[in-house]
Design a protein around this motif. Structure first.
Motif, PDB file in Angstrom:
ATOM      1  N   PRO A 218       0.912  -1.184  -0.012  1.00  0.00           N
ATOM      2  CA  PRO A 218      -0.121  -0.052   0.019  1.00  0.00           C
ATOM      3  C   PRO A 218       0.824   1.179   0.076  1.00  0.00           C
ATOM      4  CG  PRO A 218       0.192  -0.798   2.169  1.00  0.00           C
ATOM      5  CD  PRO A 218       0.895  -1.880   1.303  1.00  0.00           C
ATOM      6  N   ASN A 219       0.251   2.141   0.018  1.00  0.00           N
ATOM      7  CA  ASN A 219       1.216   3.706   0.017  1.00  0.00           C
ATOM      8  C   ASN A 219       0.476   4.670   0.239  1.00  0.00           C
ATOM      9  OD1 ASN A 219       3.528   4.983  -0.342  1.00  0.00           O
ATOM     10  ND2 ASN A 219       3.580   4.557  -2.450  1.00  0.00           N
ATOM     11  N   THR A 220       1.131   5.697   1.109  1.00  0.00           N
ATOM     12  CA  THR A 220       0.682   7.173   1.208  1.00  0.00           C
ATOM     13  C   THR A 220       1.360   8.189   0.637  1.00  0.00           C
ATOM     14  OG1 THR A 220       2.032   7.725   3.001  1.00  0.00           O
ATOM     15  CG2 THR A 220       0.460   6.411   3.613  1.00  0.00           C
ATOM     16  N   ASP A 221       0.822   9.221   0.634  1.00  0.00           N
ATOM     17  CA  ASP A 221       1.647  10.483   0.286  1.00  0.00           C
ATOM     18  C   ASP A 221       2.431  10.873   1.365  1.00  0.00           C
ATOM     19  OD1 ASP A 221      -0.391  11.700   1.635  1.00  0.00           O
ATOM     20  OD2 ASP A 221      -0.743  13.191   0.119  1.00  0.00           O
ATOM     21  N   ALA A 222       3.044  12.109   1.449  1.00  0.00           N
ATOM     22  CA  ALA A 222       3.845  12.578   2.282  1.00  0.00           C
ATOM     23  C   ALA A 222       3.622  14.173   2.486  1.00  0.00           C
ATOM     24  CB  ALA A 222       5.319  12.463   2.222  1.00  0.00           C
ATOM     25  N   GLY A 223       3.651  14.792   3.691  1.00  0.00           N
ATOM     26  CA  GLY A 223       3.309  16.147   3.591  1.00  0.00           C
ATOM     27  C   GLY A 223       4.061  16.855   4.942  1.00  0.00           C
ATOM     28  N   GLY A 224       3.526  17.801   5.469  1.00  0.00           N
ATOM     29  CA  GLY A 224       3.791  18.563   6.807  1.00  0.00           C
ATOM     30  C   GLY A 224       5.391  18.625   6.680  1.00  0.00           C
TER      31      GLY A 224
ATOM     32  N   ALA B  53      -1.952   3.156  11.157  1.00  0.00           N
ATOM     33  CA  ALA B  53      -0.755   4.099  10.807  1.00  0.00           C
ATOM     34  C   ALA B  53      -1.054   5.386  11.061  1.00  0.00           C
ATOM     35  CB  ALA B  53      -0.211   3.792   9.332  1.00  0.00           C
ATOM     36  N   GLY B  54      -0.221   6.162  11.588  1.00  0.00           N
ATOM     37  CA  GLY B  54      -0.461   7.707  11.616  1.00  0.00           C
ATOM     38  C   GLY B  54       0.639   8.425  11.349  1.00  0.00           C
ATOM     39  N   GLY B  55       0.421   9.542  10.684  1.00  0.00           N
ATOM     40  CA  GLY B  55       1.402  10.529  10.091  1.00  0.00           C
ATOM     41  C   GLY B  55       1.034  11.928   9.712  1.00  0.00           C
ATOM     42  N   ASP B  56       1.877  12.177   8.636  1.00  0.00           N
ATOM     43  CA  ASP B  56       1.602  13.625   7.927  1.00  0.00           C
ATOM     44  C   ASP B  56       1.081  13.513   6.776  1.00  0.00           C
ATOM     45  OD1 ASP B  56       3.917  13.034   6.483  1.00  0.00           O
ATOM     46  OD2 ASP B  56       5.013  14.668   7.520  1.00  0.00           O
ATOM     47  N   PHE B  57       0.553  12.361   6.297  1.00  0.00           N
ATOM     48  CA  PHE B  57      -0.130  12.008   4.871  1.00  0.00           C
ATOM     49  C   PHE B  57      -1.415  12.507   4.782  1.00  0.00           C
ATOM     50  CE2 PHE B  57      -0.384   8.188   7.694  1.00  0.00           C
ATOM     51  CZ  PHE B  57      -1.782   8.118   7.539  1.00  0.00           C
ATOM     52  N   THR B  58      -1.769  12.817   3.642  1.00  0.00           N
ATOM     53  CA  THR B  58      -3.112  13.245   3.284  1.00  0.00           C
ATOM     54  C   THR B  58      -3.874  12.281   2.326  1.00  0.00           C
ATOM     55  OG1 THR B  58      -2.615  14.574   1.442  1.00  0.00           O
ATOM     56  CG2 THR B  58      -2.486  15.644   3.444  1.00  0.00           C
ATOM     57  N   ARG B  59      -3.106  11.255   1.809  1.00  0.00           N
ATOM     58  CA  ARG B  59      -3.865  10.457   0.916  1.00  0.00           C
ATOM     59  C   ARG B  59      -3.186   8.822   1.297  1.00  0.00           C
ATOM     60  NH1 ARG B  59      -6.087  13.007  -3.410  1.00  0.00           N
ATOM     61  NH2 ARG B  59      -6.249  11.138  -4.678  1.00  0.00           N
TER      62      ARG B  59
ATOM     63  N   GLY C 205      -3.999   6.291  -2.952  1.00  0.00           N
ATOM     64  CA  GLY C 205      -4.465   7.090  -3.932  1.00  0.00           C
ATOM     65  C   GLY C 205      -5.742   7.895  -3.445  1.00  0.00           C
ATOM     66  N   VAL C 206      -6.329   7.729  -2.455  1.00  0.00           N
ATOM     67  CA  VAL C 206      -7.753   8.052  -1.827  1.00  0.00           C
ATOM     68  C   VAL C 206      -7.492   9.310  -0.721  1.00  0.00           C
ATOM     69  CG1 VAL C 206      -9.930   7.607  -1.013  1.00  0.00           C
ATOM     70  CG2 VAL C 206      -8.849   5.980  -2.818  1.00  0.00           C
ATOM     71  N   PRO C 207      -8.138  10.220  -0.520  1.00  0.00           N
ATOM     72  CA  PRO C 207      -7.918  11.289   0.276  1.00  0.00           C
ATOM     73  C   PRO C 207      -8.156  10.757   1.510  1.00  0.00           C
ATOM     74  CG  PRO C 207      -9.071  12.236  -1.550  1.00  0.00           C
ATOM     75  CD  PRO C 207      -9.050  10.811  -1.629  1.00  0.00           C
ATOM     76  N   GLN C 208      -7.531  10.780   2.566  1.00  0.00           N
ATOM     77  CA  GLN C 208      -7.292  10.138   3.898  1.00  0.00           C
ATOM     78  C   GLN C 208      -6.190  10.839   4.783  1.00  0.00           C
ATOM     79  OE1 GLN C 208      -9.738   8.332   5.395  1.00  0.00           O
ATOM     80  NE2 GLN C 208      -8.634   8.118   7.486  1.00  0.00           N
ATOM     81  N   GLN C 209      -6.512  11.788   5.740  1.00  0.00           N
ATOM     82  CA  GLN C 209      -5.596  12.532   6.261  1.00  0.00           C
ATOM     83  C   GLN C 209      -5.116  12.077   7.644  1.00  0.00           C
ATOM     84  OE1 GLN C 209      -6.133  16.794   6.612  1.00  0.00           O
ATOM     85  NE2 GLN C 209      -4.224  17.148   7.373  1.00  0.00           N
ATOM     86  N   GLY C 210      -3.871  11.857   7.987  1.00  0.00           N
ATOM     87  CA  GLY C 210      -3.364  11.640   9.283  1.00  0.00           C
ATOM     88  C   GLY C 210      -3.494  10.172   9.990  1.00  0.00           C
ATOM     89  N   LEU C 211      -4.512   9.451   9.392  1.00  0.00           N
ATOM     90  CA  LEU C 211      -4.587   8.174  10.155  1.00  0.00           C
ATOM     91  C   LEU C 211      -5.194   7.051   9.383  1.00  0.00           C
ATOM     92  CD1 LEU C 211      -4.627   6.888  13.157  1.00  0.00           C
ATOM     93  CD2 LEU C 211      -6.896   7.712  13.438  1.00  0.00           C
TER      94      LEU C 211
END
Length: 505
Positions: free
Chosen positions: A360-366, A384-390, A393-399
């Motif tokens: 799976p994958n997330t993006d990265a931000g913050g 999984a928690g972090g500074d991602f927003t997707r 490939g689907v919008p989902q922020q932080g958790l």
């Protein structure tokens, strides 16, 4: 290849096979995916900023970070949300928030729950909880969600790491004093009273992670320190639970010495059975960013993964180690080369350290631009928690969360096979492999009409060329039209290609 199938593998397949990492699945898993959890993210509420810490108590997941609001899955910022200032709790089965909603005046960087599931301790930058003074650490009852009165150690700077064992809470971070007593970056207080103990490892630089051995006889600490109690111990150490004295830990030698050009720090630790898993993030080009495993009794190195791209979180489940990072080059371990994109979520074999079947994958931000920063698990899931927003490939922020619910990700849809007939009474059929986010090996079955004519196991990765399989189907009738299709299965999900028709010579 069995001659009876009259199948041959092309040169591209041979080259691809040579690039495939040697690690093989080491543990049976629920049908549909090959590691402990699926790559399919489950429905979960979101946060409006980074999640820095996670912990589980029974069916409750605690999340702490920089966020001030949480919102429903699928909603944009400001829609369907509720206030949660730096700390929140969620139902582990549904991802829905609980009523736990204390008010803090600063960020949370660490969370620990007691082994008996009765208590949760949070640490960070805050100085008040619900308007009551709590200097960077606070204790709550899991049963009631209430702040525990009178438990109020005063710590003078950030608390970034916590662990609980028996009647002791071990604390790490960037602080220098506890209750106005010198404690450089490591300390311990009573779980019952909050009173400072004599435990004093005296680290010369920040501590980012604390874990206890399964038997509770050792404390493992990680961070950016170079000395403990004035003696050389860089980044990783195992300590006496009473005196804080450091034992020899040979695995620490796998982390490069701190220099002007390379500062590799331990950012997370996890212990399962008699193994401790260590996540490193390095500053400097090519500075060690990987994961290592050590014997939790002797401190000896068991294996080391050297992917580049800071590793912020690890979580072990069964024979698998889940890794949160921004890995971009795992070629040293037989994995993907640089410039193939960022892999923020990966799994390693807990036995060999080799890359496993979970993508799976997330993006990265913050500020960190890493993506995942914290993991937690109840044994059959990965939060999984972090500074991602997707996520995927689907919008989902932080958790987000991944579970062992049967099914897993579906294989990619195979293309219609390439078919031809250049010899009498014979057809040649070719098809490439497809990708699956939680399986490396898939089963390909070729059909002529409704008749099964061959089946193959093929392995594929996103960073290798597709494996091409060619099948020669003989004994056909000249002049007839024959349709072929391919089915791909991961053991539970099946994808079927469109049919391709050829007229037999």
């Amino acid at each position: 290849m069995k001659k009876a199938l009259l199948a041959v593998v092309t040169t591209a397949a041979v080259v691809a096979a040579a690039l495939v990492p040697s690690g093989r699945p080491v543990e049976a898993a629920a049908p549909g995916f090959a590691s402990a959890v699926s790559a399919v993210s489950q429905t979960t509420w979101q946060t409006n900023a980074s999640v820095n810490a996670l912990a589980v108590a029974g069916n409750t997941v605690y999340a702490g970070g920089l966020f001030t609001r949480i919102r429903q899955p699928g909603k944009e910022v400001g829609q369907g949300d509720a206030a949660r200032t730096y700390i929140a709790a969620f139902n582990r089965s549904t991802g829905v928030p609980t009523r736990f909603a204390p008010t803090l005046n600063g960020a949370v960087w660490s969370i620990a729950t007691s082994p008996d599931g009765k208590w949760v301790v949070i640490g960070g930058d805050f100085t008040t909880v619900n308007g009551v003074a709590r200097k960077r650490v606070a204790l709550f009852s899991v049963a009631t969600g209430e702040l525990v009165g009178g438990w109020d150690p005063a710590i003078n700077y950030r608390v970034a790491a916590l662990a609980i064992r028996g009647n002791t809470v071990y604390v790490g971070g960037s602080f220098g004093r506890v209750d106005n007593v010198v404690r450089n970056r490591l300390a311990a207080v009573s779980l019952k009273t909050g009173v400072l103990t004599s435990w004093n490892p005296d680290a010369d630089d920040d501590v980012h992670a604390i874990e206890l051995s399964a038997d509770g006889n050792l404390v493992f600490v990680g961070g950016g320190f170079v000395t403990l109690q004035g003696s050389p111990h860089h980044a990783l150490a195992m300590l006496n639970t009473t005196t804080g004295a450091a034992y020899s830990m040979p695995a620490a030698a796998a982390i490069p010495a701190k220099t002007v050009d390379c500062d590799s720090r331990v950012k997370d630790l996890d212990i399962l059975g008699n193994k401790v898993f260590v996540a490193n993030a390095g500053s400097g080009i090519g500075c060690y960013d990987g994961v290592l495993a050590a014997d939790a009794s002797t401190g000896k190195l068991l294996w080391q993964s050297s992917c580049l791209g800071a590793t912020e979180a690890v979580k072990a489940i069964g024979n698998w180690v889940y890794k949160g990072s921004h890995a971009h080059d795992c070629s040293q371990d037989g994995g993907f080369p640089d410039k193939t994109g960022m892999h923020h979520l990966l799994v390693l074999s807990g036995i060999t350290g080799k890359l496993g079947p979970w993508f799976p994958n997330t993006d990265a931000g913050g500020e960190t631009e890493v993506g995942p920063l914290a993991f937690a698990s109840g044994g059959n899931d990965v939060w999984a928690g972090g500074d991602f927003t997707r996520v995927n490939g689907v919008p989902q922020q932080g958790l987000t969360r991944f579970t062992n619910a049967p099914g897993g990700a579906r294989p990619g849809l195979p293309a219609a096979p390439k078919v031809s007939s250049t010899r009498a009474n014979r057809a040649t059929v070719g098809f490439p492999t497809v990708l699956d986010l939680d399986n490396i090996s898939l089963t390909y079955t070729l059909y002529r009409g409704k008749t099964k004519v061959g089946s193959w196991k093929r392995t594929s990765y996103s960073w290798t060329e597709p494996v091409m399989t060619t099948f020669n189907d003989s004994g056909l009738t000249s002049g007839q039209s024959v349709a072929y299709r391919v089915e791909v299965s991961d053991g539970r999900n099946i994808r079927t290609s469109a049919a391709a028709t050829v007229r037999i010579r």
